[in-house]
Design a protein around this motif. Structure first.
Motif, short mmCIF file in Angstrom:
data_model
loop_
_atom_site.label_atom_id
_atom_site.label_comp_id
_atom_site.label_asym_id
_atom_site.label_seq_id
_atom_site.Cartn_x
_atom_site.Cartn_y
_atom_site.Cartn_z
N ILE A 69 0.98 -1.16 0.06
CA ILE A 69 0.16 -0.09 0.04
C ILE A 69 0.76 1.20 -0.02
O ILE A 69 0.54 2.40 -0.76
N TYR A 77 -4.57 5.22 7.56
CA TYR A 77 -4.01 5.46 6.16
C TYR A 77 -3.05 6.38 6.28
O TYR A 77 -1.74 6.21 5.81
N ARG A 78 -3.18 7.46 6.88
CA ARG A 78 -2.29 8.63 6.99
C ARG A 78 -1.02 8.36 7.75
O ARG A 78 0.14 8.83 7.59
N LEU A 135 0.29 5.09 7.96
CA LEU A 135 0.63 3.72 7.67
C LEU A 135 1.99 3.58 7.48
O LEU A 135 2.60 2.45 7.96
N MET A 165 -9.59 -1.85 3.85
CA MET A 165 -10.78 -1.33 4.32
C MET A 165 -12.00 -2.14 4.30
O MET A 165 -12.78 -2.34 5.14
N LEU A 222 -9.88 4.77 10.27
CA LEU A 222 -9.30 4.22 8.84
C LEU A 222 -8.65 5.09 8.17
O LEU A 222 -7.64 4.98 7.50
N TYR A 236 -5.27 0.24 -0.29
CA TYR A 236 -5.57 0.39 0.86
C TYR A 236 -7.30 -0.12 0.75
O TYR A 236 -7.72 -0.63 1.90
N ARG A 237 -7.93 -0.03 -0.12
CA ARG A 237 -9.26 -0.68 -0.14
C ARG A 237 -9.45 -2.00 0.24
O ARG A 237 -10.65 -2.28 0.76
N PRO A 257 -1.18 3.41 -3.17
CA PRO A 257 -2.12 3.79 -2.06
C PRO A 257 -3.65 3.39 -2.40
O PRO A 257 -4.62 2.94 -1.44
#
Length: 205
Positions: free
Chosen positions: A21, A66-67, A69, A32, A62, A28-29, A25
């Motif tokens: 990821i 992500y921010r 990671l 999720m 979430l 990332y889904r 990026p």
């Protein structure tokens, strides 16, 4: 080098997806899709928030995951790291409202989990009715101090082991064990009081 197009990521562990990821990026889904629904349930279980508010808190968790990671602690399970963020976001939500988490919410699946736990728990007092309605168990859980409620939710509804709970709550495993013992004792007291009150009410009818 970016991940290969059309690759199958479903068999990859969360921890294997993280470095991919960071390269792409969009991947990332996949994380999720795996965790969003369960994260909403966790937030609702520990806070009493309704579905919409729990979704908002889970989404914030979430996004924050992500921010951050690139700072993921590889010594942890990804789920432990994510749940830690969700825990912190839930507490921040109530601090902003200057309120406390409410009575725990549950659904039919939770009812089954709670009832099954009480039925097999060796510490459960033998003189109490082991077939207490799940609603009574849920109500008792909701009356506990939030620190006891969350550790019970993590252990028996989220089925996290002691190490995972330790990582999520940032408490030593010995402290987790103590919290669980105290939480179970507190729940037993609440259930016993409720059983006693119910019998007294029946006798006065």
């Amino acid at each position: 080098m970016p991940p290969a197009a059309g690759a199958d990521y479903s068999a990859k562990k969360d921890e294997e997806l993280v470095p991919l990821i960071l390269l792409d990026p969009e991947l990332y889904r996949h994380l999720m899709a795996r965790h969003e629904e369960r994260l909403v349930r966790y937030v609702s279980r520990i806070s009493g928030l309704g579905r919409d508010d729990a979704e908002d808190v889970a989404q914030e968790a979430l996004i924050k995951a992500y921010r951050n990671l690139a700072d993921f602690d590889t010594s942890l399970k990804f789920t432990s790291w994510l749940y830690r963020i969700a825990h912190n976001e839930t507490m921040s939500h109530f601090r902003r409202l200057k309120a406390r988490p409410q009575v725990v919410r549950s659904d039919q699946e939770d009812d089954v989990d709670l009832a099954a736990w009480v039925a097999v728990d060796p510490d459960y007092p033998g003189h109490l009715d082991r077939h207490l309605a799940a609603q009574e168990i849920r109500d008792a859980l909701g009356r506990l101090d939030e620190k006891y409620r969350e550790v019970l939710v993590l252990r028996y509804l989220e089925e996290r082991d002691y190490q995972e709970i330790s990582d999520i709550l940032r408490k030593p495993m010995g402290t987790v064990a103590t919290l669980l013992n105290r939480a179970k004792a507190s729940l037993r007291q609440v259930l016993a009081a409720g059983e006693s009150n119910k019998k007294r009410d029946q006798q006065t009818i």
